[in-house]
Each structure stands twice: as C-alpha cells, then as structure tokens.
Design an enzyme around this catalytic site. Structure first.
Site, PDB file in Angstrom:
ATOM      1  N   GLY A  75       0.778  -1.237   0.000  1.00 35.83           N
ATOM      2  CA  GLY A  75       0.000   0.000   0.000  1.00 35.83           C
ATOM      3  C   GLY A  75       0.806   1.282   0.000  1.00 35.83           C
TER       4      GLY A  75
ATOM      5  N   ASN B 223       1.535   2.980  -2.630  1.00 39.08           N
ATOM      6  CA  ASN B 223       0.820   3.893  -3.538  1.00 39.08           C
ATOM      7  C   ASN B 223      -0.422   4.463  -2.861  1.00 39.08           C
ATOM      8  OD1 ASN B 223       1.968   4.151  -6.393  1.00 39.08           O
ATOM      9  ND2 ASN B 223       2.219   1.964  -5.961  1.00 39.08           N
TER      10      ASN B 223
ATOM     11  N   ASN C  52      -5.271   2.472 -13.246  1.00 42.87           N
ATOM     12  CA  ASN C  52      -4.300   1.535 -12.686  1.00 42.87           C
ATOM     13  C   ASN C  52      -2.905   2.137 -12.785  1.00 42.87           C
ATOM     14  OD1 ASN C  52      -3.242  -1.049 -11.796  1.00 42.87           O
ATOM     15  ND2 ASN C  52      -2.627  -1.432 -13.916  1.00 42.87           N
TER      16      ASN C  52
ATOM     17  N   HIS D 116       1.007   0.968 -13.302  1.00 43.54           N
ATOM     18  CA  HIS D 116       1.829  -0.188 -13.693  1.00 43.54           C
ATOM     19  C   HIS D 116       3.306   0.236 -13.663  1.00 43.54           C
ATOM     20  CE1 HIS D 116       2.747  -4.026 -15.520  1.00 43.54           C
ATOM     21  NE2 HIS D 116       3.609  -3.379 -16.286  1.00 43.54           N
TER      22      HIS D 116
ATOM     23  N   THR E 173      -9.306  -1.083 -19.208  1.00 46.09           N
ATOM     24  CA  THR E 173     -10.276  -1.655 -20.143  1.00 46.09           C
ATOM     25  C   THR E 173     -10.184  -3.166 -19.985  1.00 46.09           C
ATOM     26  OG1 THR E 173      -8.562  -1.595 -21.843  1.00 46.09           O
ATOM     27  CG2 THR E 173     -10.114   0.247 -21.811  1.00 46.09           C
TER      28      THR E 173
ATOM     29  N   GLN F  35      10.557   7.537  -7.710  1.00 46.34           N
ATOM     30  CA  GLN F  35      10.732   8.569  -8.746  1.00 46.34           C
ATOM     31  C   GLN F  35       9.529   8.688  -9.686  1.00 46.34           C
ATOM     32  OE1 GLN F  35      14.453   8.182 -10.826  1.00 46.34           O
ATOM     33  NE2 GLN F  35      15.655   8.188  -8.945  1.00 46.34           N
TER      34      GLN F  35
HETATM   35  C1  GRF Z   1       3.459  -1.202  -7.441  1.00 47.31           C
HETATM   36  O1  GRF Z   1       4.706  -1.410  -8.017  1.00 47.31           O
HETATM   37  C2  GRF Z   1       2.409  -1.001  -8.499  1.00 47.31           C
HETATM   38  O2  GRF Z   1       2.893  -0.353  -9.634  1.00 47.31           O
HETATM   39  C3  GRF Z   1       2.063  -2.410  -8.845  1.00 47.31           C
HETATM   40  O3  GRF Z   1       2.098  -3.108  -7.617  1.00 47.31           O
HETATM   41  C4  GRF Z   1       2.979  -2.443  -6.707  1.00 47.31           C
HETATM   42  C5  GRF Z   1       2.178  -2.132  -5.471  1.00 47.31           C
HETATM   43  O4  GRF Z   1       2.920  -1.584  -4.444  1.00 47.31           O
HETATM   44  N1  GRF Z   1       0.816  -2.465  -9.582  1.00 47.31           N
HETATM   45  P1  GRF Z   1       2.210  -0.934  -3.187  1.00 47.31           P
HETATM   46  O5  GRF Z   1       1.247  -1.966  -2.628  1.00 47.31           O
HETATM   47  O6  GRF Z   1       1.491   0.314  -3.627  1.00 47.31           O
HETATM   48  O7  GRF Z   1       3.299  -0.641  -2.214  1.00 47.31           O
END
Ligand code: GRF
Length: 207
Positions: free
Chosen positions: A12, A14, A108, A110, A147, A179
């Site tokens: 988590g 992000n 999303n 990625h 999508t 980054q």
């Molecule tokens: C991130 O690298 C994201 O891009 C990918 O899964 C990872 C999740 O990391 N889809 P976190 O749970 O947000 O630390």
C-alpha cells in the site's frame, strides 16, 4: 468532491502516496471514501484505518468459486458509490462486468513504460526482473485507464526512470516507486478530480 475508492492487495505505498497527497492538498476536490483489499491481512488496510478511511476485505478464500467472489467484490465496490476506482497495487483481474459498469472510471498504476513489460504475468517484482533481464536502460511507470485487455487502456501519464548497472529487481522497484509511481498516481487523480483530461479516440488528452 470526487469519491475515490482504492483497491489494494499489498503493502500500500501507492495508497499512502494518495492519502498523503489528499492531506497535503496536492489532490484537490477528491476524497478517499474506501479501501478494499482481496487480502485480509495486508498493510494497506492498516494504512487506511490509520487515516480514518473505511477499509474492507473481500477474499476469494471465503467463496466457493471465482464467480461468487467477483459478485461479492462488486457488491462491496458498489456500496462505496465511487466516482473513480484506483487500482493501487491490486493483483486481481477486474471482471468484465465491473469494467463495463465503471467504464472510463477505473485507473491503474503499472511499474513500467507500457507497452514494455506489461500484460498477463507482468506484476510486482516480475516486471523489474524482466526489464533487468532485457538490459533496458530506461524504465518507469504508467497510469492508465482500465479496459478489458490487461494493461491496454488509454495512457494517462508516464514517467521515465533510469536503470543503473548494479540494480537488483528490489532496488529498481523502489526507485520506480519513489521517482515515478508515488508522483504519477496522485497527479492523475488530481487531474481527473479537476476535470483536466478526457479520452478522445482511445487516447487521453488534456482539455
Ligand atoms: C506497485 O509497483 C504497483 O505499480 C504495482 O504493484 C505495486 C504495489 O505496491 N501495480 P504498493 O502496494 O502500492 O506498495
């Protein structure tokens, strides 16, 4: 206020970047109305609770089959009445029914520059392993609309990150997060909440 729902599976970081950006008013006109995980024990749910955000888990382990799990998951999503669904490290494929219901309202993150190192099987550390294996010098992250095709939706934003000679997948993953991911995802939410972008002919453009 844009009602944002985050779907998570793991650490988590992000999600934390979004929580912090809302608190710092870097994301405006949006509120996190819920966090749902497919996994009961992940750190993401703790992060949500610490921030006072309603946190739920709907685990496939509690259902007889995939169909029933997806049904319960979609019910929980609908209960949160989201305007925008953010997949913030969510490792479950989104069922077509949900993509159709929330068309243009799911994004999303990625951890590569799509269309490199993406699609079925490219998740988590695997993405960085493959980039290092191929010996590319630049990677990065991509935020895109979801999508039906895996990682195929319109691209909202991308940010490049340099690869260094002694990188391991773990080191590279961390650099891409610091980054690129933690910057791009909050920015994209802010852009959507403030009506700065739209999809035209399958591409995202600034209004
Ligand atoms: C991130 O690298 C994201 O891009 C990918 O899964 C990872 C999740 O990391 N889809 P976190 O749970 O947000 O630390």
């Amino acid at each position: 206020m844009l009602r944002v729902l985050a779907l998570v599976s793991g650490g988590g970081t992000n999600l934390q970047a979004i929580i912090d950006a809302v608190a710092a008013e870097k994301i405006q006109n949006a509120e996190l109305v819920g966090v749902i995980s497919n996994n009961k024990t992940v750190k993401s749910l703790e992060r949500a609770k610490n921030a006072g955000i309603p946190a739920f888990s709907v685990s496939p382990k509690d259902f007889e089959n995939r169909e029933l799990f997806y049904e319960a998951f979609l019910d929980k999503v609908n209960e949160c009445r989201p305007d925008l669904i953010v997949l913030a490290g969510f490792l479950v494929a989104i069922p077509p029914k949900m993509v159709a219901q929330y068309s243009g309202r799911i994004i999303n993150i990625h951890p590569s520059l799509i269309p490199s190192f993406c699609g079925v099987g490219y998740f988590g550390l695997k993405v960085h392993e493959k980039a290092l294996e191929r010996g590319v010098k630049v990677t990065g992250a991509t935020v895109h609309f979801v999508t039906e095709g895996m990682d195929e939706g319109p691209i909202i934003a991308q940010k490049a990150v340099y690869i260094e000679d002694n990188d391991t997948p773990e080191i590279l993953q961390r650099r891409v997060m610091e980054q690129a991911e933690w910057i791009l995802l909050p920015q994209a939410i802010d852009d959507i909440a403030n009506d700065r972008i739209e999809i035209r002919d399958g591409k995202v453009i600034r209004k």
